[in-house]
Design a protein around this motif. Sequence first.
Motif, PDB file in Angstrom:
ATOM      1  N   MET A 190       3.811  17.059   0.307  1.00 34.83           N
ATOM      2  CA  MET A 190       3.072  16.085  -0.495  1.00 34.83           C
ATOM      3  C   MET A 190       3.584  14.671  -0.223  1.00 34.83           C
ATOM      4  O   MET A 190       2.803  13.737  -0.060  1.00 34.83           O
ATOM      5  N   PHE A 191       4.906  14.504  -0.165  1.00 33.63           N
ATOM      6  CA  PHE A 191       5.458  13.175   0.089  1.00 33.63           C
ATOM      7  C   PHE A 191       5.081  12.692   1.489  1.00 33.63           C
ATOM      8  O   PHE A 191       4.801  11.513   1.683  1.00 33.63           O
ATOM      9  N   ALA A 192       5.077  13.627   2.464  1.00 38.27           N
ATOM     10  CA  ALA A 192       4.698  13.252   3.827  1.00 38.27           C
ATOM     11  C   ALA A 192       3.245  12.785   3.861  1.00 38.27           C
ATOM     12  O   ALA A 192       2.926  11.788   4.513  1.00 38.27           O
ATOM     13  N   VAL A 193       2.375  13.484   3.153  1.00 39.63           N
ATOM     14  CA  VAL A 193       0.955  13.103   3.117  1.00 39.63           C
ATOM     15  C   VAL A 193       0.795  11.726   2.480  1.00 39.63           C
ATOM     16  O   VAL A 193       0.051  10.871   2.960  1.00 39.63           O
ATOM     17  N   ILE A 194       1.522  11.492   1.383  1.00 42.81           N
ATOM     18  CA  ILE A 194       1.427  10.195   0.697  1.00 42.81           C
ATOM     19  C   ILE A 194       1.901   9.078   1.617  1.00 42.81           C
ATOM     20  O   ILE A 194       1.285   8.006   1.703  1.00 42.81           O
ATOM     21  N   ALA A 195       3.009   9.310   2.352  1.00 42.64           N
ATOM     22  CA  ALA A 195       3.546   8.290   3.261  1.00 42.64           C
ATOM     23  C   ALA A 195       2.552   8.015   4.386  1.00 42.64           C
ATOM     24  O   ALA A 195       2.298   6.856   4.726  1.00 42.64           O
ATOM     25  N   ALA A 196       1.966   9.080   4.956  1.00 39.88           N
ATOM     26  CA  ALA A 196       1.001   8.908   6.055  1.00 39.88           C
ATOM     27  C   ALA A 196      -0.236   8.185   5.558  1.00 39.88           C
ATOM     28  O   ALA A 196      -0.750   7.276   6.215  1.00 39.88           O
ATOM     29  N   ALA A 197      -0.703   8.550   4.378  1.00 42.27           N
ATOM     30  CA  ALA A 197      -1.908   7.915   3.818  1.00 42.27           C
ATOM     31  C   ALA A 197      -1.640   6.447   3.541  1.00 42.27           C
ATOM     32  O   ALA A 197      -2.466   5.586   3.803  1.00 42.27           O
TER      33      ALA A 197
END
Lengths: 140, 173
Positions: free
Chosen positions: A66-73
């Motif tokens: 989830m944190f990786a997705v938020i950072a990428a987004a």
Amino acid sequence: MMENSGKDILANAKELKQMPYSTPAGYFENFAVDLRKTERQKHGSKVCLEMPVFRKLSPYLAMAAMFAVIAAAGTALMRSILPQDDLQEYGSMAYIDLIPVTEPDALYYSYNYEFDEISDDDLIEYLIYDGTDLELFNNE
Amino acid sequence: MALYRAGEQEKAFSALVQSYKERMYWHIRRFVCSHEDTDDLLQDTFIKIWNAMDGFREDSRLFTWIYRIATNEALNFIRKKKIRGLLTMEPLDNVLYRQIDEDVYFNGNELQRELHKAIQKLPQKQKLVFNLRYFDELSYNEISEILDTSPGSLKASYHHAYIKIKAELEKKF
């Protein structure tokens, strides 16, 4: 001591000690039977005695994903907010910063003499092309 | 335990379930605020008791041993629920308040509802001590055996919990 105070709501409101919940009809009467069934199911199934490591770790993996997705987004959003023209403007602004304030026309000067040197022949050719009167050459 | 040692294990276990099921049910329910979760945890508690009865050394009383197992089940459940709450971005307190408000088995008045919500705001230890003392009316020595904490420390925890809850209720009523 505090439980004997006359104004103590916890001590005085007798209903507070009772649990304000009911249970499904026959729950306690049937509990022992349901317990036997559950116990047989758990002991009957030898497959899942130990939770697989992946299942133990999956909540943490999900959090990391989830944190990786938020950072990428967030990164993609920042790139989309800044248009390419702005990026080029940064480049030209950097050049502008180099121009001395006292000589703003220096922007138009070329310091590459080799390429900008025009011969007299080139000049005459241009003037002829431009339709300049030949008598003007002699006057010069 | 006498029945159990005499080889009448099934009878002993049935007697134990009969004696403690309601008490343990309400003890767990006060933590997890849902009948379904309580039912699951209560069954797990008694299965653990059944599996551990051979190893019960009788150096503590049976009822404090049972209470301890039930308490650990409830606390582990709350801990897991808290972690899951991090993924869903919903704090555990909100989940428990919602469960109290939406509980179809709730049959009390507003004061009782606010009491149970106020209890959920307490730190775990204070909540435990408050529940055991206020609802189950256990002595500090009995609670000390269950929680393995000194009676003095328990009295302090209960006092703090009592003051907080009283203040919460007196704000509204």
